[in-house]
Design a protein around this motif. Structure first.
Motif, short mmCIF file in Angstrom:
data_model
loop_
_atom_site.label_atom_id
_atom_site.label_comp_id
_atom_site.label_asym_id
_atom_site.label_seq_id
_atom_site.Cartn_x
_atom_site.Cartn_y
_atom_site.Cartn_z
N LEU A 83 29.19 27.06 34.48
CA LEU A 83 30.42 27.53 34.13
C LEU A 83 30.62 27.87 32.70
CD1 LEU A 83 32.03 25.21 37.62
CD2 LEU A 83 31.50 27.55 37.24
N GLY A 84 31.26 28.46 32.07
CA GLY A 84 31.70 28.63 31.06
C GLY A 84 30.69 28.66 29.91
N TRP A 85 29.65 29.05 30.44
CA TRP A 85 29.40 29.72 29.35
C TRP A 85 28.66 31.32 29.06
CZ3 TRP A 85 25.72 26.03 26.77
CH2 TRP A 85 25.62 24.62 26.81
N ARG A 86 28.40 31.26 27.96
CA ARG A 86 27.83 33.42 28.26
C ARG A 86 27.01 33.10 27.03
NH1 ARG A 86 31.67 35.29 22.78
NH2 ARG A 86 31.45 32.99 21.57
N LEU A 87 26.58 34.61 27.29
CA LEU A 87 25.34 35.11 26.39
C LEU A 87 26.26 35.71 25.09
CD1 LEU A 87 23.17 36.90 29.08
CD2 LEU A 87 22.22 34.78 27.86
N ILE A 88 25.13 35.17 23.76
CA ILE A 88 25.07 35.45 22.91
C ILE A 88 23.69 35.96 22.58
CG2 ILE A 88 27.22 34.64 22.18
CD1 ILE A 88 25.76 32.93 20.38
N VAL A 89 24.12 36.97 21.43
CA VAL A 89 23.12 37.20 20.96
C VAL A 89 22.85 37.22 19.16
CG1 VAL A 89 20.76 39.26 19.56
CG2 VAL A 89 22.50 39.56 21.97
N GLY A 90 21.71 35.89 18.37
CA GLY A 90 21.73 34.95 17.31
C GLY A 90 20.97 35.72 16.30
N GLU A 91 20.55 35.44 15.37
CA GLU A 91 19.86 35.29 14.76
C GLU A 91 18.02 35.31 15.39
OE1 GLU A 91 19.52 33.81 11.13
OE2 GLU A 91 21.65 34.75 10.64
N ASP A 92 18.12 34.21 16.74
CA ASP A 92 17.08 33.47 17.28
C ASP A 92 16.47 33.86 18.06
OD1 ASP A 92 16.22 31.54 15.29
OD2 ASP A 92 17.83 30.95 15.31
N GLY A 93 17.73 35.48 18.85
CA GLY A 93 16.83 35.94 20.24
C GLY A 93 18.26 35.27 21.02
N LEU A 94 18.56 35.59 22.56
CA LEU A 94 18.88 35.74 23.09
C LEU A 94 19.19 33.39 22.80
CD1 LEU A 94 19.42 37.41 26.11
CD2 LEU A 94 20.37 37.20 24.89
N LYS A 95 21.23 33.58 23.41
CA LYS A 95 21.00 31.84 23.28
C LYS A 95 22.24 32.26 23.93
CE LYS A 95 20.73 31.01 18.11
NZ LYS A 95 21.21 30.19 16.94
N LEU A 96 22.87 30.78 24.74
CA LEU A 96 23.91 30.17 25.38
C LEU A 96 24.57 29.61 24.98
CD1 LEU A 96 21.86 28.70 28.83
CD2 LEU A 96 23.50 31.05 29.18
N GLN A 97 25.79 29.86 25.42
CA GLN A 97 26.94 29.07 24.17
C GLN A 97 28.43 28.59 25.10
OE1 GLN A 97 30.24 31.24 21.88
NE2 GLN A 97 28.53 30.76 20.25
N CYS A 98 28.47 27.63 24.67
CA CYS A 98 30.29 27.12 25.66
C CYS A 98 30.65 26.62 24.27
CB CYS A 98 29.59 26.23 26.59
SG CYS A 98 31.18 25.85 27.50
N LEU A 99 32.31 26.13 24.98
CA LEU A 99 33.42 25.82 23.63
C LEU A 99 34.22 25.42 24.56
CD1 LEU A 99 34.17 28.82 21.89
CD2 LEU A 99 32.73 27.51 20.72
N TRP A 100 34.58 24.20 23.95
CA TRP A 100 35.55 23.17 24.80
C TRP A 100 37.00 23.27 23.39
CZ3 TRP A 100 30.25 21.98 24.35
CH2 TRP A 100 30.15 21.85 26.03
N LYS A 101 38.00 23.19 24.46
CA LYS A 101 39.04 22.87 23.70
C LYS A 101 39.14 21.15 24.09
CE LYS A 101 40.93 26.86 21.31
NZ LYS A 101 39.42 27.88 21.31
N LEU A 102 39.40 20.69 23.36
CA LEU A 102 40.17 19.05 23.57
C LEU A 102 41.30 18.58 22.97
CD1 LEU A 102 37.20 18.36 25.24
CD2 LEU A 102 36.69 19.59 22.96
N ARG A 103 41.49 17.46 23.40
CA ARG A 103 42.92 16.84 23.07
C ARG A 103 42.77 17.07 22.00
NH1 ARG A 103 43.04 13.79 27.63
NH2 ARG A 103 42.80 11.52 26.32
N ASP A 104 41.78 16.66 20.78
CA ASP A 104 41.93 15.83 19.55
C ASP A 104 40.71 15.55 18.70
OD1 ASP A 104 41.29 12.84 20.46
OD2 ASP A 104 43.33 12.40 20.52
N TYR A 105 40.32 15.21 17.64
CA TYR A 105 39.01 15.09 17.34
C TYR A 105 38.20 14.40 18.03
CZ TYR A 105 35.90 14.80 13.40
OH TYR A 105 34.75 14.85 12.38
N GLN A 106 39.32 12.76 18.35
CA GLN A 106 38.99 11.65 18.62
C GLN A 106 37.67 12.25 20.44
OE1 GLN A 106 40.73 8.13 19.04
NE2 GLN A 106 38.72 6.92 19.69
N CYS A 107 38.94 12.79 20.66
CA CYS A 107 37.92 13.37 21.94
C CYS A 107 36.85 14.67 21.64
CB CYS A 107 38.84 14.09 22.91
SG CYS A 107 40.52 13.43 23.68
#
Length: 208
Positions: free
Chosen positions: A116-140
């Motif tokens: 869930l929440g992961w996507r494929l990206i093409v990086g310099e080192d080949g295919l990668k999985l990437q996931c982003l989280w938006k949190l409440r604040d820096y401490q979270c």
């Protein structure tokens, strides 16, 4: 104690049914690959938990994984098509040979549906999985990174983790030794998916 007549360098397994090849409820131990039709070797490898070998590059190139789609959980590390997301998270990471070819993009797209929440990206080192989280604040964000670290430390396969902006965490998974994705990346992604984040994210709104 009776043992099977299959000998392995590291262990032998107790077996109380000498005719276990004909009994559907028992694992069959895969024998080492022999000359002959490759498909026949694969048929006996349905539950390849013991002594299964990594596929040869030529087999990967021939996309032999497509021929074992009906098998529930082969150990060939190309794709596990029938595994559910929860059982994917129960898998353990396995050592990867630098000679192993990275996962094909079409196989990666198939497995992407199970995390869930992961996507494929093409990086310099080949295919990668990437996931982003938006949190409440820096401490979270710091707390989420700590929770991710505990999971991946136990798995022994580490993502790149970035704490960005005031409240965003980005994780990227790939297997640098093969220059792309392996089953280990999807196993760790599934384990990370099980981390509790409800106490760290903003009050529930539609995700942008």
């Amino acid at each position: 104690m009776a043992t099977t007549n299959l000998s392995f360098p590291h262990f032998s397994l107790p077996c109380h049914h000498h005719h276990h090849h004909h009994h559907p409820n028992f694992f069959t131990l895969p024998t080492r690959a022999r000359p002959g039709p490759r498909t026949q070797a694969l048929e006996h490898d349905m539950f390849g938990d013991f002594g299964a070998r990594d596929p040869f590059p030529a087999e990967i190139a021939s996309e032999f994984g497509d021929k074992v789609l009906g098998f529930q959980n082969t150990e060939h590390k190309i794709l596990i098509p029938t595994v559910s997301a929860s059982s994917l998270a129960q898998q353990e990471c396995t050592p990867v040979s630098p000679l192993q070819a990275p996962m094909l993009e079409e196989d990666a797209q198939e497995l992407l549906r199970k995390v869930l929440g992961w996507r494929l990206i093409v990086g310099e080192d080949g295919l990668k999985l990437q996931c982003l989280w938006k949190l409440r604040d820096y401490q979270c964000g710091v707390e989420l990174i700590n929770r991710v670290y505990k999971v991946v430390e136990a798995a022994g396969h580490f993502p790149n983790l970035h704490l960005e902006q005031p409240n965003q965490v980005r994780a990227e998974l790939w297997t640098s030794s093969v220059g792309g994705l392996t089953m280990n990346d999807f196993i760790v992604a599934a384990k990370i998916d099980e981390i509790k984040t409800s106490d760290l994210v903003p009050v529930r709104r539609a995700w942008a």
